[in-house]
Design an enzyme around this catalytic site. Structure first.
Site: not given
Length: 538
Positions: A264, A293, A297, A316, A322, A347, A430
């Site tokens: 990557c 993912d 989902n 997954d 990354h 990406d 969060e």
């Protein structure tokens, strides 16, 4: 016609392309450049008509864009010398151009009168607000960093042990213009419909998407072949690379055969070089605890046996880190009010197909932050990379649910070698207020899904602390449990250590151990002491 002077040196200085070349005329669209045409006889302003035509090198029909040409005051038509100021239209496709001139019955290709195979090369214009280019960036310091800087830093490691590596983008090295134009010409889009492809190169959204598909070899003609294993025969390990130019030069010299091998950070380093050369502001981004993912989902599920070893593979995964890139551009295709303008995720690492090709983006960072997952391109996939929920399943049916995805999102700071944390650009805190309607709908669906599973969730408090890994020293694992029960509980604790690749895939078992312990009824001070401590040398 007896000659032409494109004034490459002075024009390239004015257009900030002199680091690429002083001999080849390389200009930025929407900005005038000086050009002198030498005639064999005097030019009569009142009688003679001079028609100049500019075409892409591919000589294909394309959308017409009107360029402007004006005689300079210093011109001397009576001597046959015409000095012109030529301004390419701001929506000109980027790439190589030829120019021809017609005076009376005589027409000549002007490139044949100079040392150039193509008359000029047109790039995106990040520098002039007056041009209205869709990649214009207002801050000069940022322009120097994200277009002109050839040196950078890419971050690897884990979120609590971030490791910087230096990367040479080398976007102004020899032949980089030819290499980058060839990258566009080798794309699947160009092979399917050359005229449509060349015309679409006026759009940075389209060009950046083509580049993401061309950096990896999963699409025909791509530059780098990915390899996440241990066998690098026939090529070199991805850790061998520290510069984009050798990779791009190898691909170009080997008749466009894929270079082996990349991962990557290599894919992203190479893409950043191509974007900066073409004039699109670009920077490399590292996302720690990055979710992959596959089924869309927004949940990453892993499965463990009672003894702590992964029971079965899951498509997954969660990568330690990354790396992708961001390109700067306007997004009028998504909103007229500019809400999605600015940095866009791109990406080039081949993970999932998008419109039939392995590519990703451009996805607006602002859309990712607001949870606007209905937008193109690939916003849901990028949203999951930084926001997916992790569920760790045990064979017994219990699961652990956490929010560890998307940590310490990092890029090189402007003008320094320091790291800049841009996590807040991608995600809200969060439990914070979610303003986007898309996010509200997304979270409502997600929580509804979890309500069906919470019946098996333990009400005990679990705290697991792992010390920072240091070469040659023990890694300490500290487990704290707090019981809400009124009786003593006998627990069987299984401890296992597995080697993991940074992509989240197991690489082998290191050790396994089990013990039985009594868990006493919970007390307020119980959290201040460990229930069990364990250390091992890795």
């Amino acid at each position: 016609f007896i000659g032409v002077d494109p004034h490459s040196g002075s024009n390239n200085i004015d257009h900030r392309t002199s680091e690429i070349s002083l001999k080849e005329l390389i200009v930025r669209r929407g900005q005038p450049f000086k050009f002198t045409l030498k005639l064999a006889k005097p030019f009569k302003l009142a009688l003679d008509e001079l028609i100049m035509t500019v075409k892409t090198v591919q000589r294909l029909p394309s959308a017409k864009a009107v360029w402007k040409a004006e005689l300079q005051r210093s011109t001397a038509p009576e001597t046959g010398i015409l000095t012109l100021s030529i301004t390419p239209s701001v929506d000109s496709p980027v790439g190589e151009y030829t120019m021809s001139a017609r005076l009376g019955e005589e027409e000549r290709a002007l490139a044949n009168l100079s040392v150039l195979s193509a008359f000029c090369v047109i790039l995106f214009n990040v520098f002039m607000i007056s041009t209205g280019d869709m990649v214009f960036m207002p801050d000069e310091v940022e322009r120097k960093e994200y277009v002109m800087n050839e040196q950078g830093i890419i971050y690897k490691g884990v979120d609590n042990y971030i490791a910087p590596i230096h990367w040479d983008y080398g976007q102004f090295e020899q032949d980089m213009v030819s290499i980058c134009v060839k990258i566009l010409d080798c794309s699947i889009k160009h092979k399917q419909d050359p005229a449509k492809d060349v015309s679409a190169r006026c759009n940075a959204i389209y060009v950046s998407r083509v580049i993401t598909s061309m950096i990896n070899s999963e699409n025909e003609g791509g530059i780098l072949k990915g390899n996440w294993g241990n066998d690098f025969r026939g090529g070199v390990s991805p850790t061998h690379w520290s510069s984009s130019y050798p990779i791009l030069k190898n691909w170009f010299n080997a008749c466009f055969c894929s270079v082996k091998y990349g991962q990557c950070w290599v894919f992203s380093g190479v893409m950043c070089s191509v974007m900066r050369l073409l004039g699109i502001p670009c920077r490399v981004i590292t996302n720690y605890q990055s979710a992959h993912d596959t089924n869309k989902n927004l949940i990453i599920e892993t499965y463990f046996a009672d003894y702590g070893v992964r029971e079965k593979e899951s498509k997954d995964s969660v990568w330690n880190y990354h790396v992708w890139v961001e390109g700067w551009m306007r997004r009028p295709d998504l909103a007229k009010d500019g809400r999605y303008d600015g940095w866009q995720v791109l990406d080039p690492t081949p993970q999932e197909k998008s419109d039939g090709m392995f590519c990703c983006g451009p996805a607006p960072v602002s859309a990712v932050r607001n949870g606007d997952t209905h937008l193109k391109y690939d916003v849901p996939f990028v949203f999951a990379e930084v926001n997916a929920d992790c569920i760790t399943w045990l064979v017994s049916g219990w699961f652990i649910y956490d929010h560890r995805i998307g940590q310490s999102i990092s890029t090189k700071a402007i003008g320094t070698s320091k790291r800049m944390d841009i996590t807040n650009s991608y995600k809200q805190k969060e439990g914070g207020c979610q303003d986007g309607i898309g996010t509200q709908n997304l979270l409502a669906t997600r929580y509804k899904c979890y309500q069906l599973r919470k019946c098996s969730y333990s009400s005990n408090f679990v705290l697991l602390k792992v010390s920072r890994p240091v070469n040659g020293e023990d890694v300490s694992v500290r487990l704290v449990l707090n019981s809400d029960s009124k009786v003593v509980r006998l627990l069987s604790i299984n401890i296992s250590v597995q080697a993991m690749r940074y992509t989240g895939r197991p690489a082998g078992n290191i050790l396994a151990n089990s013990t039985e312990q009594q868990l006493m009824p919970g007390r307020g001070d119980f959290l201040r002491r460990p229930f069990i401590e364990y250390s091992c040398l890795l």
